[in-house]
Structures are given as C-alpha cells and as structure tokens.
Write a protein that holds these residues in place. Structure first.
Motif, mmCIF file in Angstrom:
data_model
loop_
_atom_site.group_PDB
_atom_site.id
_atom_site.type_symbol
_atom_site.label_atom_id
_atom_site.label_comp_id
_atom_site.label_asym_id
_atom_site.label_seq_id
_atom_site.Cartn_x
_atom_site.Cartn_y
_atom_site.Cartn_z
ATOM 1 N N GLY A 110 -8.363 -5.941 -1.762
ATOM 2 C CA GLY A 110 -9.029 -5.607 -3.007
ATOM 3 C C GLY A 110 -10.156 -4.615 -2.814
ATOM 4 O O GLY A 110 -10.281 -3.640 -3.570
ATOM 5 N N LEU A 111 -11.005 -4.835 -1.807
ATOM 6 C CA LEU A 111 -12.114 -3.920 -1.558
ATOM 7 C C LEU A 111 -11.606 -2.532 -1.185
ATOM 8 O O LEU A 111 -12.168 -1.518 -1.621
ATOM 9 C CB LEU A 111 -13.011 -4.460 -0.448
ATOM 10 C CG LEU A 111 -13.856 -5.688 -0.790
ATOM 11 C CD1 LEU A 111 -14.636 -6.140 0.440
ATOM 12 C CD2 LEU A 111 -14.804 -5.413 -1.949
ATOM 13 N N LEU A 112 -10.552 -2.469 -0.378
ATOM 14 C CA LEU A 112 -10.041 -1.172 0.060
ATOM 15 C C LEU A 112 -9.470 -0.384 -1.115
ATOM 16 O O LEU A 112 -9.769 0.807 -1.287
ATOM 17 C CB LEU A 112 -8.970 -1.383 1.137
ATOM 18 C CG LEU A 112 -8.464 -0.136 1.858
ATOM 19 C CD1 LEU A 112 -9.600 0.588 2.568
ATOM 20 C CD2 LEU A 112 -7.365 -0.513 2.857
ATOM 21 N N VAL A 113 -8.665 -1.033 -1.942
ATOM 22 C CA VAL A 113 -8.076 -0.350 -3.097
ATOM 23 C C VAL A 113 -9.162 0.077 -4.078
ATOM 24 O O VAL A 113 -9.158 1.211 -4.585
ATOM 25 C CB VAL A 113 -7.044 -1.265 -3.778
ATOM 26 C CG1 VAL A 113 -6.617 -0.695 -5.128
ATOM 27 C CG2 VAL A 113 -5.825 -1.458 -2.879
ATOM 28 N N GLN B 187 -5.148 -0.962 10.127
ATOM 29 C CA GLN B 187 -5.405 -2.389 9.917
ATOM 30 C C GLN B 187 -6.065 -2.599 8.549
ATOM 31 O O GLN B 187 -7.250 -2.909 8.453
ATOM 32 C CB GLN B 187 -6.299 -2.947 11.030
ATOM 33 C CG GLN B 187 -5.702 -2.891 12.414
ATOM 34 C CD GLN B 187 -4.508 -3.828 12.585
ATOM 35 O OE1 GLN B 187 -4.210 -4.634 11.712
ATOM 36 N NE2 GLN B 187 -3.820 -3.722 13.708
ATOM 37 N N PRO B 188 -5.308 -2.458 7.475
ATOM 38 C CA PRO B 188 -5.914 -2.573 6.143
ATOM 39 C C PRO B 188 -6.482 -3.954 5.840
ATOM 40 O O PRO B 188 -7.392 -4.074 5.017
ATOM 41 C CB PRO B 188 -4.761 -2.223 5.198
ATOM 42 C CG PRO B 188 -3.525 -2.515 5.979
ATOM 43 C CD PRO B 188 -3.865 -2.161 7.401
ATOM 44 N N LEU C 96 0.818 -1.206 0.000
ATOM 45 C CA LEU C 96 0.000 0.000 0.000
ATOM 46 C C LEU C 96 0.853 1.258 0.000
ATOM 47 O O LEU C 96 0.571 2.223 -0.729
ATOM 48 C CB LEU C 96 -0.936 -0.002 1.210
ATOM 49 C CG LEU C 96 -2.031 -1.071 1.205
ATOM 50 C CD1 LEU C 96 -2.831 -1.024 2.498
ATOM 51 C CD2 LEU C 96 -2.954 -0.905 0.007
ATOM 52 N N ASN C 97 1.898 1.268 0.801
ATOM 53 C CA ASN C 97 2.749 2.456 0.856
ATOM 54 C C ASN C 97 3.452 2.722 -0.467
ATOM 55 O O ASN C 97 3.627 3.875 -0.862
ATOM 56 C CB ASN C 97 3.785 2.315 1.979
ATOM 57 C CG ASN C 97 3.245 2.731 3.331
ATOM 58 O OD1 ASN C 97 3.453 3.854 3.767
ATOM 59 N ND2 ASN C 97 2.527 1.823 3.986
ATOM 60 N N LEU C 98 3.832 1.659 -1.170
ATOM 61 C CA LEU C 98 4.566 1.829 -2.418
ATOM 62 C C LEU C 98 3.653 2.127 -3.598
ATOM 63 O O LEU C 98 4.010 2.916 -4.479
ATOM 64 C CB LEU C 98 5.386 0.569 -2.704
ATOM 65 C CG LEU C 98 6.576 0.311 -1.770
ATOM 66 C CD1 LEU C 98 7.150 -1.073 -2.025
ATOM 67 C CD2 LEU C 98 7.652 1.372 -1.974
ATOM 68 N N ALA D 187 -3.080 -7.543 -5.367
ATOM 69 C CA ALA D 187 -2.456 -6.251 -5.653
ATOM 70 C C ALA D 187 -1.945 -6.202 -7.079
ATOM 71 O O ALA D 187 -2.102 -5.197 -7.782
ATOM 72 C CB ALA D 187 -1.314 -6.002 -4.670
ATOM 73 N N GLN D 188 -1.340 -7.302 -7.539
ATOM 74 C CA GLN D 188 -0.770 -7.322 -8.880
ATOM 75 C C GLN D 188 -1.847 -7.114 -9.942
ATOM 76 O O GLN D 188 -1.646 -6.379 -10.913
ATOM 77 C CB GLN D 188 -0.060 -8.649 -9.118
ATOM 78 C CG GLN D 188 0.669 -8.690 -10.449
ATOM 79 C CD GLN D 188 1.137 -10.077 -10.795
ATOM 80 O OE1 GLN D 188 0.406 -11.042 -10.541
ATOM 81 N NE2 GLN D 188 2.316 -10.195 -11.356
#
Length: 316
Positions: free
Chosen positions: A222-225, A195-196, A183-185, A265-266
C-alpha cells in the motif's frame, strides 16, 4: 518492461557501498537532517537485541556525529522478553497501546508503523524488521543514504537476496506469487522493485505523514503504490544491501499474508465492491481436514497529518 522502468533501474538502483559512511555523515551534518530508526516487534527477543546493538555500535555511539538520532522499538504486545531485551541493548521501547491511546489499537504490523510516526521525530524514518539475523548496519545506512545525498529521492526500499533454508533466492514466496504479478499487471511502473514487500525502507516524514497505512500485512504494498501516485517514480529508489536472513512463516501464514496484500491492491484499483474479506484454509485433524476461516485485514489508518494529536505536536 516499460522504457521508463529500464531508465529508472539504471538511475535509481544503487548499492550500499556507493555512499560511504563518512560521506553520509558530512551531508547529514551540512543539511541538519535527523534520522529515526523504527523496529516494529512482536515476540522477537531472539533477534531484536543484536539488531539494536549493531545500530548503536556502528551508527550512533561509535561515530563523531551519529547517523541515527533516534532508535525506537515499538512493541506490538509481545508475550516474551522483547521489550526488556531491546531496552537493555540501548533502544527506546514504546508499547503500541501507549501511542495515541484515544484510538484503540488494531492488530497488525501496519498499525505499529502508523503509530510510530507519533513516537518519533526524525525527518527521515527508517523501518527495519526485528526478526533479522546476521544483521549489518548497512541495512540502515544503505537505504538512508540516498535520502541524505539526493533531495529528489523520497522513498528508498532495500533489495537483497532472500535464501530459504539452504536454497538461494527462494525466499519471498508471497512476493513472487502475489505481489510481483499484481504490480506488473496493474502498476507496471513499480515492476523494477526487487523486494516490493521487504520490511526495510526509509522514507521522508513529509511523505509518510500524507499516506494512509493498511493496518496489516498489506502495508508495504500500500505504501509503495500510494507513494508512486503521490510523488512519482523518480522519487522512489532501491539499494542493494546484500543478503537478508530472517524467520520464515509457514504456508498458512503466508496464505493470510497473500490475502491481505490482494485486498490492499484491490482497494487501490477501485474503491468499489470488495470481495468477501475472509480466507478459509485447511488443517488436517484426527478426522480429516478441518476448515479454518480467518478475517482478512480490511482496516486502513488515515494519513497521520489528519490526526489532531500529530498536528498539535507540529504546531507546538
């Protein structure tokens, strides 16, 4: 940290105590908002009953106007007495395979959360993991609160301390080693979430039904992004609910979780070439280390708004 995130932390991070229960009931009554609580459960007979009892006692039966309108346990194929214990404690229990039987169910937590949208009707859907110990109703009221009091907020994650055995703050190993660096990158706007990957979050149905659901462990990331890209950072928030105690998984299970999260993420970084969706781990056998290869979750369910049964229910 981005200036935008520092501002967000000041404006969109709260404590459960910031919104007393009587205030939430007044706002809920005035707006007519309905709330569904969903517990995805797989072999959780030791803990699911107490969670259901606390929610019923503190947020349903013991109030002049219930904060929670629906309390549903979605059983993901338990082999123990999870379903019976949950029903006896006062939950409506639905088996995963009974929801949307036209589409064969896949194994995974995200699959259960996705199907739960068809098994519930609340304007706000609150997810709570079924393995929590020493459960407090503030886990629900805390994260539902901003959605009842601030119309701009659409997605609220719980934040908490996660001890590992007697070591404070040492839980959440996959969060610290995999999710937080990712997430940071790649999504630095989400760097403020404590707490993601936490399993306790509340979301407006109108947002959830527009999001795809990874079927496995990648569902929370996935839901958060996807929520960030759909509604923007200011529509997201987090609430401190104290301490989260739960059953910890072993290292190999965490490795499989990490692989699924990386893959999720990918996919969101580029819908291009994927790495081989398998993970090989090693277990010591009588003759030395033995490789075990596991498939990494690669399926995602489409937004629920695209499912004809869901659309038909809304029309009816």
């Amino acid at each position: 940290m981005l200036d935008e995130v520092e501002r967000w932390l000041a404006d969109r991070s709260w404590s459960a105590a910031d919104r007393p229960l009587d205030q939430l009931l007044d706002r809920k009554r005035a707006a007519g908002t309905t709330v569904s609580v969903v517990l995805p459960a797989l072999d959780e007979e030791a803990t699911v009953g107490e969670i259901v009892r606390v929610i019923r006692r503190d947020l349903i039966d013991g109030l002049p106007v219930p904060l929670v309108d629906e309390l549903v346990v979605v059983d993901s194929g338990s082999t123990d007495r999870t379903a019976q214990v949950a029903a006896a404690a006062g939950a409506r229990v639905v088996h995963r395979d009974a929801i949307l039987p036209r589409i064969p169910a896949l194994p995974g937590k995200g699959e259960v959360l996705w199907r739960s949208l068809l098994a519930t009707t609340g304007d706000v859907v609150c997810f709570v993991d079924a393995d929590l110990r020493d459960f407090s109703a503030s886990f629900v009221s805390g994260i539902v609160g901003p959605l009842l009091t601030d119309p701009q907020v659409q997605f609220v994650k719980a934040m908490y301390d996660r001890p590992l055995a007697d070591a404070p703050g040492q839980g959440g190993r996959v969060t610290e080693l995999v999710a937080r660096p990712l997430l940071n990158l790649h999504w630095p706007q989400l760097a403020g979430f404590v707490q993601p990957l936490g399993g306790e979050y509340a979301v407006r149905r109108s947002l959830l039904e527009r999001l795809p659901f990874p079927v496995g462990y990648g569902v929370e990331l996935g839901l958060l992004v996807d929520a960030l890209h759909t509604v923007g950072l200011d529509a997201l928030a987090q609430v401190d609910v104290g301490v989260r105690l739960h059953r910890h998984q072993d290292g190999r299970a965490l490795g499989r979780m990490a692989a699924a999260i990386y893959r999720t993420a990918q996919v969101r970084l580029s819908r291009a070439h994927l790495v081989r969706p398998e993970l090989t781990q090693f277990e010591r056998g009588p003759d030395g280390f033995v490789p075990r290869t596991y498939a990494v979750d690669t399926e995602e369910r489409p937004p629920m708004a695209e499912i004809k049964e869901y659309a038909g229910r809304r029309v009816a």
